[in-house]
Design an enzyme around this catalytic site. Structure first.
Site, short mmCIF file in Angstrom:
data_model
loop_
_atom_site.label_atom_id
_atom_site.label_comp_id
_atom_site.label_asym_id
_atom_site.label_seq_id
_atom_site.Cartn_x
_atom_site.Cartn_y
_atom_site.Cartn_z
N GLY A 13 -9.03 -1.81 1.98
CA GLY A 13 -9.93 -2.92 2.33
C GLY A 13 -10.51 -2.29 3.66
N ARG A 67 -9.39 3.60 6.50
CA ARG A 67 -8.63 3.95 5.64
C ARG A 67 -9.29 5.03 4.32
NH1 ARG A 67 -3.15 3.58 6.68
NH2 ARG A 67 -2.40 1.64 6.98
N ARG A 94 -23.17 -1.02 7.63
CA ARG A 94 -22.13 -2.08 8.10
C ARG A 94 -20.93 -1.25 8.58
NH1 ARG A 94 -23.21 -7.92 7.78
NH2 ARG A 94 -25.01 -8.08 7.03
N ARG A 148 -8.01 -1.04 -6.50
CA ARG A 148 -7.90 -1.44 -5.04
C ARG A 148 -6.65 -1.02 -4.50
NH1 ARG A 148 -7.36 -4.88 -0.78
NH2 ARG A 148 -5.54 -6.14 -0.71
N SER A 170 -2.79 -4.05 1.08
CA SER A 170 -1.41 -4.42 1.38
C SER A 170 -1.17 -5.91 1.12
CB SER A 170 -1.61 -4.13 3.02
OG SER A 170 -2.33 -5.00 3.63
N ASP A 177 4.30 -6.78 5.10
CA ASP A 177 5.03 -7.70 6.15
C ASP A 177 5.67 -8.64 5.15
OD1 ASP A 177 2.09 -8.22 6.50
OD2 ASP A 177 2.71 -10.20 5.91
N ARG A 227 4.17 2.08 7.69
CA ARG A 227 2.88 1.49 7.20
C ARG A 227 2.05 2.82 6.78
NH1 ARG A 227 -0.90 -3.51 7.95
NH2 ARG A 227 0.97 -4.21 9.13
N1 HPA Z 1 -1.50 -12.79 3.80
C1 HPA Z 1 -2.75 -12.26 3.48
N2 HPA Z 1 -3.16 -11.08 3.42
C2 HPA Z 1 -2.55 -10.22 3.65
C3 HPA Z 1 -1.05 -10.47 4.10
C4 HPA Z 1 -0.84 -11.87 4.33
O1 HPA Z 1 0.59 -12.18 4.78
N3 HPA Z 1 -0.35 -9.18 4.56
C5 HPA Z 1 -1.29 -8.22 4.12
N4 HPA Z 1 -2.26 -8.58 3.55
#
Ligand code: HPA
Length: 230
Positions: A20, A24, A43, A87, A90, A201, A214
């Site tokens: 994303g 990275r 961009r 892709r 995370s 998370d 991470r």
């Molecule tokens: N929500 C949406 N996208 C995400 C999250 C999440 O908790 N964590 C990492 N990408």
């Protein structure tokens, strides 16, 4: 050249690895590619094309969310000779049984987004990745710690999340914001897409990875994605 990508047609490989975050993409190019070149900076959505174990590959960011992913995936598939996009992102997990840092290979993306309806009038809420790409990724993963499962692609990050509905009723392991659009566009253009995620998370326990953790789990995921294409 497209409205959002300045690369020449032959400067993008047929396989694109897509984090994303543009930084990275830069990290992957600097640490894993040989003879790489920056081919897009429109961009600041950086794209690098180079070689991994002698295989030409492009690393390009998608930005956040399905509208952004929709732009880049469409332009890459439609106007360049891109056949596959993997892709590498995370996700937030919905259960305490899913560990931080764990890698998830997506086998279904569920959404309540209007993306598919607006894109081509499709009335669907589930999209699947390419079986061929997933099989290659699974063969590369071997016995490394990984879950295969369904995720929820949300349009809205800040909201009241009903984890129980998404986890128990829809069967989603967790959530991210891009896979459904990527899979839907790939299918519509007869191309291939897959998605690997690291759990950054946990929405149930409210824990999240430290930046060092991470980075380490991200490295493992990148190596799986890159090794699956050589
Ligand atoms: N929500 C949406 N996208 C995400 C999250 C999440 O908790 N964590 C990492 N990408």
């Amino acid at each position: 050249m497209t409205p959002h990508i300045e690369a020449k047609e032959n400067e993008i490989a047929d396989i694109v690895i897509m984090p994303g975050d543009p930084l990275r993409a830069e990290y992957i190019a600097q640490n894993y590619l040989e003879n790489y070149k920056l081919v897009n900076k429109v961009r600041n959505v950086f794209a690098y094309t180079g070689f991994y174990k002698n295989r030409m590959v492009t690393i390009m960011a998608s930005g956040m969310g399905m509208p952004s992913m929709g732009i880049y995936a469409y332009e890459l598939f439609k106007f360049y000779n891109v056949d596959s996009i993997i892709r590498v992102g995370s996700c937030g997990a919905y259960s305490e049984t899913i560990n931080l840092g764990e890698i998830v290979l997506v086998d279904e993306a569920y959404t309540d987004s209007s993306f598919a309806r607006v894109y081509d009038n499709s009335d669907i809420s589930i999209e699947k990745p390419s079986l061929e790409l997933n099989e290659r990724i699974l063969a590369t993963i071997c016995n490394k710690n990984c879950k295969v499962g369904k995720i929820y692609s949300t349009d809205v990050f800040y909201r009241n999340v009903d984890i129980n509905k998404l986890y128990k009723v829809e069967g989603c392991l967790g959530e991210e914001m891009e896979s459904f659009a990527l899979f839907h566009i790939a299918k519509s253009l007869n191309k291939k897409a897959a998605c690997l995620l690291t759990v950054s998370d946990n929405l149930k326990t409210h824990q999240s990875l430290s930046s060092v953790e991470r980075q380490n789990s991200f490295k493992q995921m990148i190596e799986i994605a890159l090794d699956s294409i050589v």
